[in-house]
Design a protein around this motif. Structure first.
Motif: not given
Length: 430
Positions: A287-288, A291
């Protein structure tokens, strides 16, 4: 007149190439063949590969031959070229990845169907992957006993390049793709450049390796990409290194490479499945946080510097690889396969056995005998980048911070413009 097709894979050189050397000694005609396989040509390694192929073609042409280039499936194209040239044998260097072994299996089957001799030669490692086995097992799971066995194993002799390569008459060699005008990475491809770097390293760099190898702002041999593509021979590199004093630390690193190759040979799923499954692991998703890690904006300077170096140069210091890997898997609890895939996309030296073996080691699912080991990024940064030179090079937002704050910008009296003021995973302590 006997003709042998020598299929090049990850052995893109003329020095110490067992299949090429024996083919040139035994056959009247030799077809050096490389097949550009669109299914596996990694984008960021493309320029290095194309530069390497141009260099290999030049070396073969100076010896009277050429590099024959085709596009498609390597097994199908090798058999097709054998038919065009009336070759009776197809020889190639062996490899260990599941992809390579499936390709070798297809080629072996196609050769049997056409009554062609198919033979695999060593060369991708110093000691062949299946040559050493412990009592009661099919491979070594721990490095130290492997190192002892590997060190005591006689090495095959290093082979010189063939004096002459005789290509069949009338064979179209095919066109090579041109490298990009703005190639990716910090090193240029090819055996010529690889051998220059190897000689320079052995003469001038090896003596200081033991004392500086973990200093992340410096460069080590920078030979890993040349080993990955086979521009230099690992056997020759070990022989040259062993002729110098105080070379053991560096030779151990080359042994680690062989170690992971024998692990991958025995455990083909090394890139996808836990080598040592652990019931206590509950990985977070991609997820974030993942990233931010990929982009180098986690807020932990040593981690961000490493990830930006990877994206910019296609390379990362080995110590930093361990730091960013430990941060992803032990701090953010993100699946090691996320790291494997990102590294495989960007690394010029992206060997499957070493990339996956190292990631599983740092995640605690691989060959580390201490699976719960965690590398604290602040402690590692202070020890191996004490003056912040590495961080300032790749995280320029922090260039003006003093040494005591460059690794911990969130302690600065004023926020650092353009840089995350706090770590992604909460404040770190060392």
């Amino acid at each position: 007149m006997d003709t042998i097709v020598v299929l090049f894979n990850r052995d893109l050189r003329v020095h110490d190439h067992p299949a090429l050397a024996e083919a040139c000694a035994r056959a009247g005609r030799v077809v050096p063949l490389f097949v550009l396989d669109p299914a596996i040509e990694a984008r960021h390694r493309r320029d290095f590969l194309h530069e390497t192929l141009h260099d290999l073609r030049s070396s073969l042409r100076t010896r009277g031959g050429d590099l024959v280039v085709r596009r498609g499936d390597p097994a199908e194209e090798a058999v097709r070229v054998a038919g065009e040239t009336s070759a009776t044998r197809i020889w190639a260097g062996g490899d260990v990845s599941s992809l390579a072994r499936r390709r070798e299996g297809r080629l072996a089957g196609a050769c049997r169907a056409r009554r062609l001799e198919f033979r695999l030669f060593p060369g991708v490692t110093v000691v062949p992957p299946a040559a050493l086995t412990p009592s009661g097992g099919d491979h070594y799971r721990v490095f130290t006993p492997y190192w002892r066995a590997w060190s005591a194993t006689p090495r095959r002799p290093v082979l010189g390049p063939p004096e002459r390569v005789r290509l069949p008459d009338g064979l179209d060699p095919g066109d090579l793709p041109e490298p990009s005008s703005e190639p990716f990475g910090v090193v240029r491809g090819g055996e010529t450049e690889g051998r220059r770097r190897m000689a320079e390293w052995v003469d001038a760099g090896l003596a200081r390796y033991a004392g500086t190898r973990d200093h992340v702002a410096g460069r080590t041999s920078m030979l890993s990409a040349y080993l990955h593509f086979g521009c230099v021979s690992p056997t020759e590199l070990v022989e040259l290194a062993c002729a110098r004093p105080d070379a053991e630390d560096y030779v151990r690193q080359l042994c680690w490479r062989d170690f992971y190759y024998q692990v991958a040979y025995a455990f083909p799923d090394l890139g996808r499945r836990d080598y040592r499954p652990r019931a206590d692991l509950d990985w977070a998703g991609d997820g974030d946080a993942a990233a931010a890690w990929r982009e180098g904006v986690t807020g932990v300077p040593i981690v961000d510097a490493g990830m930006r170096q990877l994206r910019r140069e296609g390379w990362m210091h080995n110590r930093v690889r361990l730091i960013v890997g430990s941060y992803l898997t032990k701090r953010l609890r993100i699946d090691w396969r996320v790291g494997v895939d990102h590294f495989a996309e960007l690394l010029l030296d992206g060997d499957m056995p070493n990339n996956c073996g190292n990631w599983q080691w740092v995640a605690g699912t691989g060959n580390d005998t201490r699976p719960y080991r965690t590398l604290n990024p602040l402690r590692q940064a202070r020890r191996f980048d004490p003056d912040g030179e590495y961080v300032r090079r790749y995280v320029p937002e922090l260039a003006s911070l003093p040494d005591d704050l460059v690794h911990e910008p969130w302690r600065s009296p004023a926020p650092v413009r353009g840089y995350p003021p706090r770590p992604l995973g909460g404040e770190l302590r060392a």
